[in-house]
Design a protein around this motif. Sequence first.
Motif, short mmCIF file in Angstrom:
data_model
loop_
_atom_site.label_atom_id
_atom_site.label_comp_id
_atom_site.label_asym_id
_atom_site.label_seq_id
_atom_site.Cartn_x
_atom_site.Cartn_y
_atom_site.Cartn_z
N ILE A 87 7.40 -83.68 31.97
CA ILE A 87 8.22 -82.64 32.58
C ILE A 87 7.31 -81.58 33.20
O ILE A 87 7.51 -81.17 34.34
CB ILE A 87 9.19 -82.00 31.56
N ALA A 88 6.31 -81.16 32.43
CA ALA A 88 5.38 -80.13 32.94
C ALA A 88 4.68 -80.59 34.21
O ALA A 88 4.40 -79.79 35.11
CB ALA A 88 4.35 -79.78 31.87
N MET A 89 4.41 -81.88 34.31
CA MET A 89 3.69 -82.38 35.48
C MET A 89 4.60 -82.68 36.66
O MET A 89 4.21 -82.47 37.80
CB MET A 89 2.92 -83.66 35.11
N PHE A 90 5.82 -83.18 36.40
CA PHE A 90 6.59 -83.76 37.50
C PHE A 90 7.95 -83.15 37.78
O PHE A 90 8.57 -83.52 38.80
CB PHE A 90 6.74 -85.27 37.29
N GLU A 91 8.45 -82.23 36.97
CA GLU A 91 9.78 -81.69 37.27
C GLU A 91 9.83 -80.98 38.61
O GLU A 91 10.85 -80.98 39.29
CB GLU A 91 10.28 -80.79 36.15
N ASP A 93 8.73 -81.95 41.32
CA ASP A 93 8.89 -82.92 42.40
C ASP A 93 10.35 -83.31 42.64
O ASP A 93 10.62 -84.09 43.55
CB ASP A 93 8.08 -84.18 42.10
N TYR A 94 11.26 -82.79 41.85
CA TYR A 94 12.68 -83.14 41.95
C TYR A 94 13.49 -81.92 42.38
O TYR A 94 13.28 -80.82 41.87
CB TYR A 94 13.20 -83.67 40.61
N ALA A 95 14.40 -82.11 43.31
CA ALA A 95 15.19 -81.01 43.85
C ALA A 95 16.28 -80.54 42.89
O ALA A 95 16.64 -79.37 42.88
CB ALA A 95 15.82 -81.42 45.18
N GLU A 96 16.80 -81.45 42.10
CA GLU A 96 17.92 -81.08 41.23
C GLU A 96 17.45 -80.75 39.82
O GLU A 96 16.44 -81.30 39.36
CB GLU A 96 18.95 -82.20 41.18
N PRO A 97 18.17 -79.86 39.14
CA PRO A 97 17.84 -79.59 37.74
C PRO A 97 17.95 -80.88 36.92
O PRO A 97 18.83 -81.70 37.17
CB PRO A 97 18.91 -78.59 37.30
N LEU A 98 17.07 -81.04 36.01
CA LEU A 98 17.00 -82.22 35.15
C LEU A 98 16.69 -83.51 35.90
O LEU A 98 16.82 -84.61 35.36
CB LEU A 98 18.29 -82.40 34.33
N GLY A 99 16.24 -83.40 37.13
CA GLY A 99 15.95 -84.59 37.93
C GLY A 99 14.92 -85.50 37.28
O GLY A 99 15.10 -86.72 37.23
N PHE A 100 13.84 -84.91 36.78
CA PHE A 100 12.83 -85.76 36.15
C PHE A 100 13.36 -86.35 34.84
O PHE A 100 13.11 -87.51 34.55
CB PHE A 100 11.52 -85.01 35.88
N GLN A 101 14.09 -85.55 34.06
CA GLN A 101 14.62 -86.05 32.80
C GLN A 101 15.54 -87.25 33.04
O GLN A 101 15.54 -88.22 32.28
CB GLN A 101 15.36 -84.96 32.04
#
Length: 120
Positions: A87-91, A93-101
């Motif tokens: 999450i610290a590294m890649f969140e 890169d996502y436009a929406e909240p929780l995108g990486f999760q």
Amino acid sequence: MSKYLLDKFLYTVDRDPELVERYREDPRGTVESWEAERANAILNVHSGENSTWLRFDDAEREALGTHDYPRLFELGAHPFLTLTLFIAMFERDYAEPLGFQLEYARRLSHFSMPYPDIST
């Protein structure tokens, strides 16, 4: 294979913002230098106390070096440690909240109970 060493890597990198960024940009180089310089440091004691035998095997080194968190999960790395670090590294890169999760969950969705053993 050492689940302890995988978790130690994830734990120590996640707690150092500069190391997080370095791991994001140069995962293989970060794994190589961390293994050489920090793998054998004993945590939570004064400096200078080290072990001598800890090292990644090839599968662990490859999974860490390619940010392959499904493989890390399969190898027994603790999912909380992988999730918080990634999450610290890649969140960002996502436009929406929780995108990486959501991506993390999607990429691990092929696992079914019982999950890989995460005990060390």
